[in-house]
Design a protein around this motif. Structure first.
Motif, PDB file in Angstrom:
ATOM      1  N   GLU A 135      -5.850   0.774   0.006  1.00  0.00           N
ATOM      2  CA  GLU A 135      -4.460   1.206   0.147  1.00  0.00           C
ATOM      3  C   GLU A 135      -3.733   1.267  -1.186  1.00  0.00           C
ATOM      4  O   GLU A 135      -2.742   1.961  -1.333  1.00  0.00           O
ATOM      5  N   TRP A 137      -4.868   2.513  -3.902  1.00  0.00           N
ATOM      6  CA  TRP A 137      -5.316   3.635  -4.727  1.00  0.00           C
ATOM      7  C   TRP A 137      -4.478   4.872  -4.442  1.00  0.00           C
ATOM      8  O   TRP A 137      -4.315   5.292  -3.304  1.00  0.00           O
ATOM      9  N   ASP A 138      -3.929   5.458  -5.483  1.00  0.00           N
ATOM     10  CA  ASP A 138      -3.144   6.678  -5.378  1.00  0.00           C
ATOM     11  C   ASP A 138      -3.580   7.565  -6.537  1.00  0.00           C
ATOM     12  O   ASP A 138      -3.308   7.267  -7.692  1.00  0.00           O
ATOM     13  N   ARG A 139      -4.283   8.641  -6.229  1.00  0.00           N
ATOM     14  CA  ARG A 139      -4.854   9.476  -7.288  1.00  0.00           C
ATOM     15  C   ARG A 139      -3.785  10.020  -8.235  1.00  0.00           C
ATOM     16  O   ARG A 139      -3.967  10.021  -9.456  1.00  0.00           O
TER      17      ARG A 139
END
Length: 206
Positions: A135, A137-139
């Protein structure tokens, strides 16, 4: 005096440690997460790395493993910080418990920088990140964290490689949990680490 890369997403702790280490003659550069640390490391070439374990985007062990896949970082001492009890590994030379005792940290730095760690092949001593769909991780945030100067395509490839690392770590953990042979999955994970490390070397030119 040592050139130190300090990695921690807690800005208050990061600022306090930077001030304390600077007061003792060290030159300290900071990064707020593992992704930003990759660019910082290749640009400043630190003599020692101090990293938190749990961070958004890319955790400390993952960032260390990627950097240690590059020959120029294999002899750089690493100190990991965590609120939990940690043991030194072949990649992390020492570990400190949070809240950090600055005197203990200074003694560790002094001891580690007296000798050079022997270079060797990267190992899996540090835990592989085993959650594919984390959760945190945000590219888009990860790409932005690589820095405004970063080429979007270059940053996107690095982040995609990290996503594949995480997914392969998940597969490896799944195979192990079922008592199946995970050797091929572990080898693929190592190759992915090396691929990301190769791309990281291009960051100064992006």
């Amino acid at each position: 005096m040592r050139k130190i890369l300090l990695i921690d997403d807690d800005h208050e702790l990061r600022d306090a440690l930077q001030a304390a280490l600077t007061a003792h003659g060290h030159v300290v550069f900071c990064a707020e997460d593992g992704i930003a640390a990759l660019r910082a490391a290749v640009e400043i070439k630190p003599e020692l790395i101090i990293s938190d374990i749990n961070m958004p985007l890319l955790e400390g062990p993952d960032a260390v493993r990627i950097l240690k896949a590059l020959p120029k970082f294999r002899s750089v001492p690493v100190i990991l910080m965590s609120g939990a009890e940690l043991s030194p590994t072949s990649e992390a030379d020492a570990a400190v418990r949070k809240p950090v005792n600055i005197e203990q940290l200074l003694e560790l730095i002094k001891g580690l920088t007296r000798s050079t760690a022997s270079p060797g092949a990267p190992s899996r001593s540090l835990p592989m990140r085993a959650i594919a769909g984390d959760e945190g991780w945000d590219r888009a945030l990860a790409i932005a964290s690589l820095g405004k100067r970063s080429n979007t395509e270059c940053a996107a490839r690095i982040c995609r490689g990290i996503e594949l690392m995480h997914a392969e770590a998940f597969r490896t953990a799944l195979l192990r949990s079922r008592s199946l042979n995970a050797t091929d999955s572990e080898r693929l994970y190592d190759r992915l680490v090396e691929s990301v490390a190769t791309l990281v070397q291009l960051l100064p030119f992006c």
